[in-house]
Scaffold this active site. Sequence first.
Site, PDB file in Angstrom:
ATOM      1  CB  CYS A   1      28.538 -91.764  17.129  1.00  0.00           C
ATOM      2  SG  CYS A   1      28.609 -93.234  17.614  1.00  0.00           S
TER       3      CYS A   1
ATOM      4  CE  LYS B   1      25.274-101.231  18.025  1.00  0.00           C
ATOM      5  NZ  LYS B   1      25.126-101.824  16.407  1.00  0.00           N
TER       6      LYS B   1
ATOM      7  CG  HIS C   1      23.421 -91.953  15.906  1.00  0.00           C
ATOM      8  ND1 HIS C   1      24.424 -91.385  15.130  1.00  0.00           N
ATOM      9  CD2 HIS C   1      24.178 -92.868  16.855  1.00  0.00           C
ATOM     10  CE1 HIS C   1      25.390 -92.012  15.209  1.00  0.00           C
ATOM     11  NE2 HIS C   1      25.336 -93.030  16.314  1.00  0.00           N
TER      12      HIS C   1
ATOM     13  CD  GLU D   1      22.826 -88.266  13.496  1.00  0.00           C
ATOM     14  OE1 GLU D   1      23.884 -89.204  13.357  1.00  0.00           O
ATOM     15  OE2 GLU D   1      22.736 -87.744  14.457  1.00  0.00           O
TER      16      GLU D   1
ATOM     17  NE  ARG E   1      25.925-102.920  10.635  1.00  0.00           N
ATOM     18  CZ  ARG E   1      26.496-101.464  11.630  1.00  0.00           C
ATOM     19  NH1 ARG E   1      26.629-100.548  10.794  1.00  0.00           N
ATOM     20  NH2 ARG E   1      26.438-101.777  12.894  1.00  0.00           N
TER      21      ARG E   1
END
Length: 387
Positions: free
Chosen positions: A146, A167, A239, A241, A253
């Site tokens: 990232c 985003k 990502h 992971e 969040r």
Amino acid sequence: MAVLIDVDSYEHHLLSRGSRGSDYAKASAGKRMECLDIGLINNMSDAALMSTERQLFDLLDAAAGRLLVRLHFYTMEATPRSEWGRDYVRRYYRGIDDLLNRRLDGVIVTGAEPKAASLTEEPYWSTFVEIADWARENTVSSVFSCLAVHGAVLHLDGVARHKLPAKCFGVFAQTKRRHHSLMQDVPTTFRIPHARWNEVRELDLLNCGYSVLSGSAEAGIDCFVKQQKNSLFVHFQGHPEYESLSLLGEHRRDMGRFLRGENEVCPTIPKDYLSVAAEEILIAFRQKALSDRRPELFADFPADQVAKDLNNVWHLPAKRIYRNWLLYMVSQRAGRSKPLGAREAALSAAGMPARRHGRKLVAARSARLARLPKLMIRNRTRLGYCE
């Protein structure tokens, strides 16, 4: 087979991973081929420190097969942290000075949520530059994730990131772009989570000698590589992971920040991540947040209702890519010591114990660890040392 955790404390949360988390392994003396030493340079915020460790530990454990992996934790001291965060890294992490004075087979450098307008203005930038320069000389391969991707290509090749209009958030279909050992046995089309506000563009990378391995029509490029001196640099804008709940946690969040007035942009629903029913629930909550914006509403966020239908569709390709990465390091290391092919080198590494290392090593045990050769397991003690 096992992931060994290089820590000074026996209280680390990863020691409970696996079906027999209370047991530890003792790796006996052996050859260099027996164990891969990988550094995790964790630059995530305090809230994500432990989850990032868990995500990468579990992915490496799933990918390792019969390989033995030794994981070392490093922190950038300049990364802003709370009192809890400083205490946590003090207990379980080493500083970058320790890293710069040694060699490792590989490193994984995590990203961080951007705070400054420019990467070069981030408080840890000078340390990050040292890490990238060190990795070129002192690793077989290095993974950047990232924001760390954007930092690496900016520093080494002057490739600038670009702000996205919205985003990039969700699980996106990726297509393999070329044949490469890292993409061996990975499906032609697979899905990977993305969560970022910036991107680096394919043409800029191609002009600087990078090879793009996978990309998405909607999310842009994902995985790309370049040989940087001694090390193959592997970059993931996404990502692989991430766990099943990671995107949901990030959306929650961001919604909290919006409701508290910390961010003026109401977060969008992650794309192609939820079931139809779960997506409708989050859409309804988002509409309520827009019409009745107040901090108290955050307590009603429907996390439990949404989480029950989530499905991790990216785990298998992510496991395969990381498996290929581990085998690449094994084959490259073997090739430097004796004339073995990649397949023979990988086979020679299977099931062997670890070499001596001066620090206490605790191994978090997975279900597969029970299949280790008896000479590698010592159940007489709960503490593991790499001799």
